[in-house]
Design an enzyme around this catalytic site. Structure first.
Site, short mmCIF file in Angstrom:
data_model
loop_
_atom_site.label_atom_id
_atom_site.label_comp_id
_atom_site.label_asym_id
_atom_site.label_seq_id
_atom_site.Cartn_x
_atom_site.Cartn_y
_atom_site.Cartn_z
CB SER A 61 -11.75 -2.40 2.43
OG SER A 61 -10.40 -2.79 2.61
NE ARG B 196 -2.59 1.18 3.58
CZ ARG B 196 -3.37 0.90 4.63
NH1 ARG B 196 -4.57 0.40 4.43
NH2 ARG B 196 -2.94 1.08 5.85
CE LYS C 42 -7.15 2.56 4.08
NZ LYS C 42 -8.50 3.11 3.87
#
Lengths: 215, 215
Positions: free
Chosen positions: B111, B43, B140
């Site tokens: 997700s 990521r 996050k």
């Protein structure tokens, strides 16, 4: 040898939503096309992949078939939206990788910031090159020193690839850029930040056509 | 019906280079795999396409064939690097679009941040779902409210899709997450920010295996 995909680079709009005053991106594009823009590139660095994708789908819907939609940087958005092509910078995916996934008929352009990059680029499967930046510009701050008109003339002598100049181009200097050998000019703020984008595009296009006839 | 691609979600590492202390990303991944990580997701939100691509190529080279390399968000990087799959969030490209371009054998994860998204997701061509965030997390910040263990149990009852829980998971709460029905746990800081990522991964993996046997 690879057949090059033709593209009319005369007046090449690179979008920047942040500069648009009182218009949606769709309105801006529609007006710019009315005024004579020949290519539209979506450059969106600050939005999610989904937003970029949906923007590309909407842009594609409003573009007439003769105006190619080019996506900046993002091969995935180009693929997913069925855009006409992809514009790559030196820190984007390699041209060969993009060509492999987009196929022979996609328009692929590459920005070159100096002669070394230009000499490399002429052997790549690109359809045009962007001479970037031709003049110093506040729109894009991560580029090398400006090519200037002398640099553009030198580039012109080194390749028969179509060349679009970008960076700091406006009504006052566009004639000199065409005379130095550019096939077209790319603009961001000269159209995106104009109070009347259609009129701004029309005036630029007229100057370009006149400069070409007198070249 | 589509055949689902199998993936061992037991201990799913999501990389964050910014958290790594004194390791390159390659070192971090190598150690985490030694410790028992079963999936690696890259990521990278803050680097150029070229950097992300080169990082993915390097990661692919060091991963043993049984550990899939999953790319976060960027379909183009997944395609260009030949990664095993793509992990999508709710603001990334639509799952169907990604599946179309990646083909049936790529692992695609999604997700989901609430029950509504989960109910939609069960009809999509995904191979697993990430329950995100399971606990509140500083890694996050753009997610919805945490699912909690009750939420995970509810999700588990609604689908037989493999579920990986992510968000705020560490040694102290991993047992409860496995007991609530997760097939595995995804961690960022618990491994990336660990002084000894291999040892951190090994301890987590051991706890997960033990929790599974006692489930």
């Amino acid at each position: 040898m690879r057949k090059r995909n033709p593209v009319d680079l005369s007046l090449y709009l690179v979008t920047d939503r942040r500069l648009a005053t009182g218009f949606t991106l769709e309105e801006l594009i529609t007006r710019a096309i009315e005024g004579g823009v020949t290519v539209v590139q979506l450059r969106e660095k600050e939005c999610s992949s989904r937003e970029f994708y949906e923007l590309a789908l909407r842009a594609k819907k409003i573009l007439p078939p003769e105006i190619p939609l080019i996506i900046n940087d993002r091969l995935d958005i180009a693929l997913a939206s069925g855009a006409s092509g992809l514009h790559l910078g030196q820190s984007d995916l390699p041209v060969e990788v993009a060509r492999k996934h987009l196929g022979p008929e996609a328009i692929i352009g590459l920005s070159v910031e100096n002669l070394e990059q230009l000499k490399e680029a002429v052997n790549l499967p690109v359809d045009y090159l962007a001479i970037s930046p031709i003049f110093p510009t506040p729109t894009k701050t991560d580029t090398g020193p400006a090519w200037g008109l002398d640099g553009l003339e030198q580039a012109r002598r080194l390749t028969d690839l179509p060349l679009v100049a970008i960076g700091g181009i406006n009504e006052s200097n566009v004639v000199s850029v065409i005379k130095a050998g550019a096939d077209g000019v790319a603009v961001v703020s000269a159209i995106c930040a104009a109070r009347d984008p259609e009129e701004a595009a029309r005036r630029l296009r007229n100057i370009i056509e006149k400069a070409r006839r007198n070249r």
